[in-house]
Design a protein around this motif. Sequence first.
Motif, PDB file in Angstrom:
ATOM      1  N   ASN A  52       0.834  -1.198   0.000  1.00 42.96           N
ATOM      2  CA  ASN A  52       0.000   0.000   0.000  1.00 42.96           C
ATOM      3  C   ASN A  52       0.869   1.248   0.000  1.00 42.96           C
ATOM      4  O   ASN A  52       1.695   1.447   0.898  1.00 42.96           O
ATOM      5  N   HIS A  58       2.450   9.136  -5.377  1.00 46.60           N
ATOM      6  CA  HIS A  58       2.485   7.697  -5.662  1.00 46.60           C
ATOM      7  C   HIS A  58       3.430   7.373  -6.821  1.00 46.60           C
ATOM      8  O   HIS A  58       3.425   8.038  -7.855  1.00 46.60           O
ATOM      9  N   HIS A  70      -8.015   2.396  -4.781  1.00 47.86           N
ATOM     10  CA  HIS A  70      -8.218   2.062  -3.367  1.00 47.86           C
ATOM     11  C   HIS A  70      -8.610   0.604  -3.157  1.00 47.86           C
ATOM     12  O   HIS A  70      -8.677   0.131  -2.020  1.00 47.86           O
ATOM     13  N   PRO A  72      -7.574  -3.366  -3.749  1.00 47.43           N
ATOM     14  CA  PRO A  72      -6.369  -4.150  -4.056  1.00 47.43           C
ATOM     15  C   PRO A  72      -6.419  -4.745  -5.461  1.00 47.43           C
ATOM     16  O   PRO A  72      -7.401  -5.371  -5.840  1.00 47.43           O
ATOM     17  N   ILE A  82      -2.253  -1.369  -3.574  1.00 46.08           N
ATOM     18  CA  ILE A  82      -3.198  -0.257  -3.389  1.00 46.08           C
ATOM     19  C   ILE A  82      -2.403   1.042  -3.405  1.00 46.08           C
ATOM     20  O   ILE A  82      -1.278   1.102  -2.913  1.00 46.08           O
ATOM     21  N   GLU A  83      -3.016   2.088  -3.948  1.00 49.38           N
ATOM     22  CA  GLU A  83      -2.493   3.444  -3.764  1.00 49.38           C
ATOM     23  C   GLU A  83      -3.584   4.249  -3.063  1.00 49.38           C
ATOM     24  O   GLU A  83      -4.633   4.540  -3.632  1.00 49.38           O
ATOM     25  N   THR A  84      -3.340   4.597  -1.804  1.00 48.47           N
ATOM     26  CA  THR A  84      -4.336   5.275  -0.981  1.00 48.47           C
ATOM     27  C   THR A  84      -4.435   6.747  -1.335  1.00 48.47           C
ATOM     28  O   THR A  84      -3.420   7.446  -1.416  1.00 48.47           O
ATOM     29  N   THR A 138      -6.404  -0.147   6.616  1.00 55.85           N
ATOM     30  CA  THR A 138      -5.726  -1.158   5.809  1.00 55.85           C
ATOM     31  C   THR A 138      -5.353  -2.378   6.648  1.00 55.85           C
ATOM     32  O   THR A 138      -5.594  -3.521   6.252  1.00 55.85           O
ATOM     33  N   PHE A 150       3.970  -0.987   3.661  1.00 52.06           N
ATOM     34  CA  PHE A 150       3.607   0.400   3.395  1.00 52.06           C
ATOM     35  C   PHE A 150       4.787   1.149   2.779  1.00 52.06           C
ATOM     36  O   PHE A 150       5.893   1.154   3.327  1.00 52.06           O
TER      37      PHE A 150
END
Length: 317
Positions: A52, A58, A70, A72, A82-84, A138, A150
């Motif tokens: 994530n 990003h 958002h 997976p 994921i890119e939050t 997450t 992360f």
Amino acid sequence: MRLQRLQIYLVKYEGVKLKVIFFTGKGGVGKSTSSAVFAYKIARTGKTVLLNSIDPAHNLHDIFDTKFGHVPKPVVEGLSVIETNLEKWVEKYLKDTEREFKEVYRYQEAFNLHKYFKTLKYSPGLEEYAVLLALQNTIDKYSDRDYIIFDTPPTALTLKFMALPSVSLLWLKELVKFRQMILDKKKIVTKILEGKNGREIERDPVLKRIDELIKVYQNLSNLFVDSRKTKIIVVMNPDKLSLSESRDIVSSFKDLDMSIPYIVLNKFNKDESFCKILEKEFNDAEVIKFPRNETEIIGLECIDGLEILFDIDRFQD
């Protein structure tokens, strides 16, 4: 009185088997690349991994050469990414906090407090709390994975949100004392007004909410300092500036009672003398060497071909 909003979950981190890994370091040293390579290599050993990005800038979509959101997205067997979107988590945090105020202070609606909610977006520390909210979501939502990795924001923001649980606990525990003092005074007044046979006063909603938040922050604090479940990996480059900043990063995490078991030396240029300096500077950490790559790291084929001068199986013990 301001109550910070975090969603309450039932997950008890003490019983969760997953390992959480944070890749941190100054901007531009290769945190995203290192986290992507590590996540890929671990997944290839048969483990389930969620990677994530909580860095506003990003880079994972460039490295894996695919779009992420958002939800997976699988990239290889065992690995999802994921890119939050932190802006959305800031919005969620504001909405939750506004709802919290309305619920707790419903009896004061006559004062039109809702007019002042819009000022919340200017509160200091808002971004840090939003990052922590996204991080907690997450971990709780995907606790069935073997690893959650992360890719973090630059060091300053990372240190702030990692420190939030312990700092917030200090603040909340003092707030409990202050609120209890208010309630004690309130009981005296109530007894005078209602007499000995007055009705029992229901539990104070503010104090109840504070107790809930203490449990949330205590769980997160316990997780962060538990070296069996959480690993913080500092990424650096083989130069003096990067070394100096890495010293500060390691020292800051130690002040938070968080250990640094590994240092990733990205862009390793076969200078073993620099490695000896690192071993002396960070004698509690093991150095993982990522050799310098002459071409851009884009796509699974490129990631698969990268060499890590480290036994990935030993890392999982």
